[in-house]
Scaffold this motif. Structure first.
Motif, PDB file in Angstrom:
ATOM      1  N   GLY A 324      10.429  45.168 -15.369  1.00 49.06           N
ATOM      2  CA  GLY A 324       9.882  45.703 -16.606  1.00 49.06           C
ATOM      3  C   GLY A 324       9.377  47.118 -16.504  1.00 49.06           C
ATOM      4  N   GLY A 325       9.929  47.900 -15.567  1.00 48.93           N
ATOM      5  CA  GLY A 325       9.497  49.281 -15.435  1.00 48.93           C
ATOM      6  C   GLY A 325       8.150  49.449 -14.763  1.00 48.93           C
ATOM      7  N   GLY A 326       7.613  48.362 -14.188  1.00 49.30           N
ATOM      8  CA  GLY A 326       6.331  48.444 -13.496  1.00 49.30           C
ATOM      9  C   GLY A 326       5.146  48.629 -14.405  1.00 49.30           C
ATOM     10  N   LEU A 327       5.270  48.256 -15.672  1.00 47.52           N
ATOM     11  CA  LEU A 327       4.166  48.441 -16.616  1.00 47.52           C
ATOM     12  C   LEU A 327       3.152  47.308 -16.565  1.00 47.52           C
ATOM     13  N   ARG A 328       3.653  46.068 -16.527  1.00 46.94           N
ATOM     14  CA  ARG A 328       2.742  44.944 -16.666  1.00 46.94           C
ATOM     15  C   ARG A 328       1.869  44.775 -15.429  1.00 46.94           C
ATOM     16  N   ALA A 329       0.603  44.461 -15.662  1.00 45.19           N
ATOM     17  CA  ALA A 329      -0.352  44.275 -14.574  1.00 45.19           C
ATOM     18  C   ALA A 329      -1.321  43.159 -14.933  1.00 45.19           C
ATOM     19  N   GLU A 330      -2.067  42.734 -13.932  1.00 48.50           N
ATOM     20  CA  GLU A 330      -3.097  41.710 -14.115  1.00 48.50           C
ATOM     21  C   GLU A 330      -4.452  42.321 -13.800  1.00 48.50           C
ATOM     22  N   LEU A 331      -5.448  41.999 -14.617  1.00 50.80           N
ATOM     23  CA  LEU A 331      -6.812  42.461 -14.368  1.00 50.80           C
ATOM     24  C   LEU A 331      -7.421  41.579 -13.279  1.00 50.80           C
ATOM     25  N   VAL A 332      -7.634  42.147 -12.089  1.00 55.43           N
ATOM     26  CA  VAL A 332      -8.111  41.372 -10.943  1.00 55.43           C
ATOM     27  C   VAL A 332      -9.622  41.360 -10.882  1.00 55.43           C
ATOM     28  N   GLY A 333     -10.245  42.501 -11.045  1.00 55.78           N
ATOM     29  CA  GLY A 333     -11.700  42.576 -10.962  1.00 55.78           C
ATOM     30  C   GLY A 333     -12.228  43.734 -11.766  1.00 55.78           C
ATOM     31  N   GLN A 334     -13.453  43.578 -12.259  1.00 55.58           N
ATOM     32  CA  GLN A 334     -14.096  44.606 -13.066  1.00 55.58           C
ATOM     33  C   GLN A 334     -15.455  44.897 -12.480  1.00 55.58           C
ATOM     34  N   PHE A 335     -15.804  46.167 -12.381  1.00 52.48           N
ATOM     35  CA  PHE A 335     -17.037  46.584 -11.727  1.00 52.48           C
ATOM     36  C   PHE A 335     -17.956  47.234 -12.761  1.00 52.48           C
ATOM     37  N   GLY A 336     -18.935  46.474 -13.216  1.00 49.18           N
ATOM     38  CA  GLY A 336     -19.869  46.992 -14.200  1.00 49.18           C
ATOM     39  C   GLY A 336     -19.364  46.849 -15.620  1.00 49.18           C
ATOM     40  N   ALA A 337     -20.177  47.346 -16.528  1.00 46.69           N
ATOM     41  CA  ALA A 337     -19.888  47.222 -17.953  1.00 46.69           C
ATOM     42  C   ALA A 337     -18.932  48.320 -18.412  1.00 46.69           C
ATOM     43  N   PRO A 338     -18.221  48.084 -19.531  1.00 46.11           N
ATOM     44  CA  PRO A 338     -17.407  49.165 -20.112  1.00 46.11           C
ATOM     45  C   PRO A 338     -18.274  50.386 -20.416  1.00 46.11           C
ATOM     46  N   ALA A 339     -17.756  51.558 -20.133  1.00 51.01           N
ATOM     47  CA  ALA A 339     -18.492  52.801 -20.317  1.00 51.01           C
ATOM     48  C   ALA A 339     -17.955  53.549 -21.533  1.00 51.01           C
ATOM     49  N   PRO A 340     -18.695  54.565 -21.999  1.00 51.10           N
ATOM     50  CA  PRO A 340     -18.181  55.368 -23.120  1.00 51.10           C
ATOM     51  C   PRO A 340     -16.831  55.980 -22.788  1.00 51.10           C
ATOM     52  N   ALA A 341     -16.073  56.252 -23.823  1.00 53.91           N
ATOM     53  CA  ALA A 341     -14.693  56.705 -23.655  1.00 53.91           C
ATOM     54  C   ALA A 341     -14.617  58.046 -22.954  1.00 53.91           C
ATOM     55  N   GLY A 342     -13.523  58.240 -22.240  1.00 52.97           N
ATOM     56  CA  GLY A 342     -13.214  59.510 -21.620  1.00 52.97           C
ATOM     57  C   GLY A 342     -12.174  60.245 -22.435  1.00 52.97           C
ATOM     58  N   PRO A 343     -11.619  61.311 -21.891  1.00 51.34           N
ATOM     59  CA  PRO A 343     -10.604  62.081 -22.625  1.00 51.34           C
ATOM     60  C   PRO A 343      -9.309  61.301 -22.740  1.00 51.34           C
ATOM     61  N   PRO A 344      -8.481  61.625 -23.716  1.00 51.72           N
ATOM     62  CA  PRO A 344      -7.198  60.928 -23.865  1.00 51.72           C
ATOM     63  C   PRO A 344      -6.237  61.312 -22.745  1.00 51.72           C
ATOM     64  N   PRO A 345      -5.168  60.558 -22.560  1.00 52.83           N
ATOM     65  CA  PRO A 345      -4.159  60.920 -21.565  1.00 52.83           C
ATOM     66  C   PRO A 345      -3.520  62.253 -21.912  1.00 52.83           C
ATOM     67  N   ARG A 346      -2.998  62.908 -20.893  1.00 57.03           N
ATOM     68  CA  ARG A 346      -2.261  64.146 -21.147  1.00 57.03           C
ATOM     69  C   ARG A 346      -0.969  63.805 -21.877  1.00 57.03           C
ATOM     70  N   GLY A 347      -0.709  64.505 -22.945  1.00 61.69           N
ATOM     71  CA  GLY A 347       0.474  64.224 -23.736  1.00 61.69           C
ATOM     72  C   GLY A 347       1.553  65.265 -23.552  1.00 61.69           C
ATOM     73  N   GLY A 348       2.700  64.981 -24.124  1.00 62.75           N
ATOM     74  CA  GLY A 348       3.827  65.901 -24.064  1.00 62.75           C
ATOM     75  C   GLY A 348       4.459  66.064 -25.427  1.00 62.75           C
ATOM     76  N   THR A 349       5.601  66.691 -25.455  1.00 63.68           N
ATOM     77  CA  THR A 349       6.311  66.923 -26.703  1.00 63.68           C
ATOM     78  C   THR A 349       7.108  65.697 -27.104  1.00 63.68           C
ATOM     79  N   VAL A 350       7.634  65.725 -28.311  1.00 66.73           N
ATOM     80  CA  VAL A 350       8.494  64.641 -28.771  1.00 66.73           C
ATOM     81  C   VAL A 350       9.731  64.533 -27.886  1.00 66.73           C
TER      82      VAL A 350
END
Length: 452
Positions: A324-350
């Motif tokens: 599947g293109g290496g996209l799918r993953a499993e959430l194994v462990g989480q460390f602490g609570a969700p934090a405020p959002a960070g910047p968006p991913p770097r984008g590109g052109t169409v």
């Protein structure tokens, strides 16, 4: 914001809802009127919600998960009371209990303590060793029997496709969806749910609006390609063979290395897949730059339990799946609570997005869409409908929005957010167009706006 620095907006809370009905019901409970005994702190929020009976519902949310507990009889996670409580908190209507000054009531504390004990036990135990099947020989025989059944199903489906093309596509419209459903049922009997899903898609296309013969022929070709790939899987390269196994419906446990990062929750949405509800959660790693998909299912009308606040950041470990293109993953462990959002991913052109989808098709020819981030694009009306167009550049290109995306309310949220100015947009780019899932305005780059 509580003492852990969490900040969930109303949009992030509503993105946790398992369906539209829960979203509407939870919104009605996001006011102080029905609530009493509310409080929050130490990664939790709790309260009593007046219902139709004499005893109010006891609701508590562990915001480090998040996880939910409510005394109501609902089978949805989160229920409307948990959503209402989180909306109340997002609006600043829940008093904070800093430190140990005024902890949660006993009924909430007992559930929270039990969750903490289980989490601590899991950390102390460490990762469980992969012992493999109790009887490897029996497992091998079961796998061979299932592979033989799938092969038989693929051969039967090949004959069905050959009969269709020999008799002409018009026969598909005359026979109706019943014949396809019968074939899909036989694919289920052959333990090939991926083939069954493709057959049902063929039945849905036949006779469905202008141009259906072309779309039906395209899907027949892809289904034929998958059949032939399965029947020749032993001669395929390893990664492509893994993709074929995944596409026909064979599942394997995640096998990749652990990948820890700060993961931005880009989007979350549900789709119906037969009798199951599939939930897709898209994540983006701040350090690795990797995009990952968490996929979970709910059966018998129940929503999947995995729910993450869109726009928040998780310090977590993932483990990937093959194919599947290496996209799918499993959430194994989480460390602490969700934090405020960070910047968006770097984008590109169409153009870069279309190229990325084209490259992904080489690894998975049955890929409907590929996750991409577009930077500096503007929603615009075209002759055939809405599109996203590059706002600048020597070679300005555009990609049409899918028909499904143009029918959603998220389109108007996207247009309103832009106001004619360029945006950063995350979504799925495929042969049917682009489906926007989240957007960011240059005026508020840390605020993720969900579009589904």
């Amino acid at each position: 914001m509580d003492e852990q620095g969490e900040l969930w907006t109303a949009d992030q809370v509503l993105a946790l809802a398992p369906d539209d009905a829960s979203r509407r019901a939870g919104s009605k409970l996001g006011t102080p009127g029905p609530w009493s005994g509310t409080g929050g702190g130490r990664g939790a929020v709790w309260g009593l919600c007046k219902g139709s009976g004499r005893t109010p519902y006891r609701t508590v949310v562990d915001t480090t998960g998040p996880a939910y507990q409510c005394s109501c009889p609902s089978r949805k996670f989160p229920c409307k009371h948990a959503l209402g409580l989180l909306l109340l908190r997002a609006g600043g209507e829940v008093p904070s209990a800093p430190g140990d000054a005024a902890g949660p009531p006993d009924w909430a504390e007992s559930w929270l303590a039990d969750r903490r004990e289980r989490a601590e036990a899991a950390r102390s135990a460490g990762p469980a060793p992969d012992a493999g099947p109790a009887d490897p020989e029996a497992a091998r025989r079961r796998a061979e029997r299932r592979a033989a059944r799938i092969t038989s199903g693929a051969e039967e489906l090949e004959r069905r496709l050959a009969d269709l093309l020999r008799g002409g596509l018009a026969a598909a419209e005359r026979s109706g969806p019943g014949a396809w459903e019968e074939t899909a049922a036989r694919m289920v009997d052959a333990q090939a749910p991926g083939l069954a899903g493709r057959v049902r898609e063929l039945g849905a296309i036949a006779g469905s609006g202008p141009g259906w013969p072309v779309r039906l022929l395209e899907e027949c070709a892809l289904t034929h390609l998958l059949d032939r790939a399965w029947l020749s899987a032993d001669r395929l390269p390893g990664p492509l063979a893994a993709t074929v196994r995944t596409r026909v419906g064979l599942t394997a446990p995640p096998a990749g290395p652990l990948l820890r990062d700060r993961w931005l929750v880009l989007a979350q949405y549900d789709t119906a897949e037969g009798k199951l509800t599939a939930r897709r959660v898209w994540l983006h790693g701040e350090s690795t730059g990797r995009t990952a998909l968490l996929l979970s299912f709910g059966a018998a009308g129940r929503a999947p339990q995995l729910a993450l606040p869109v726009g928040a950041v998780l310090d977590a470990e993932l483990r990937g799946y093959e194919g599947g293109g290496g996209l799918r993953a499993e959430l194994v462990g989480q460390f602490g609570a969700p934090a405020p959002a960070g910047p968006p991913p770097r984008g590109g052109t169409v153009g870069a997005a279309l190229t990325a989808y084209g490259h992904a098709l080489r690894e998975d020819p049955w890929l409907d869409a590929w996750p991409v981030t577009l930077a500096g694009v503007v929603p615009a009306r075209a002759e055939y409908g809405w599109q996203l167009a590059d706002a600048a550049g020597a070679e300005r290109e555009a990609v049409p929005l899918t028909r499904a995306a143009q029918a959603r309310p998220g389109l108007w949220r996207l247009v309103a957010l832009s106001g004619g100015a360029p945006l950063t947009v995350f979504g799925e780019c495929g042969h049917q167009g682009f489906t926007p899932l989240a957007a960011w305005s240059p005026d508020a780059p840390g605020e993720t706006v969900p579009l589904v």
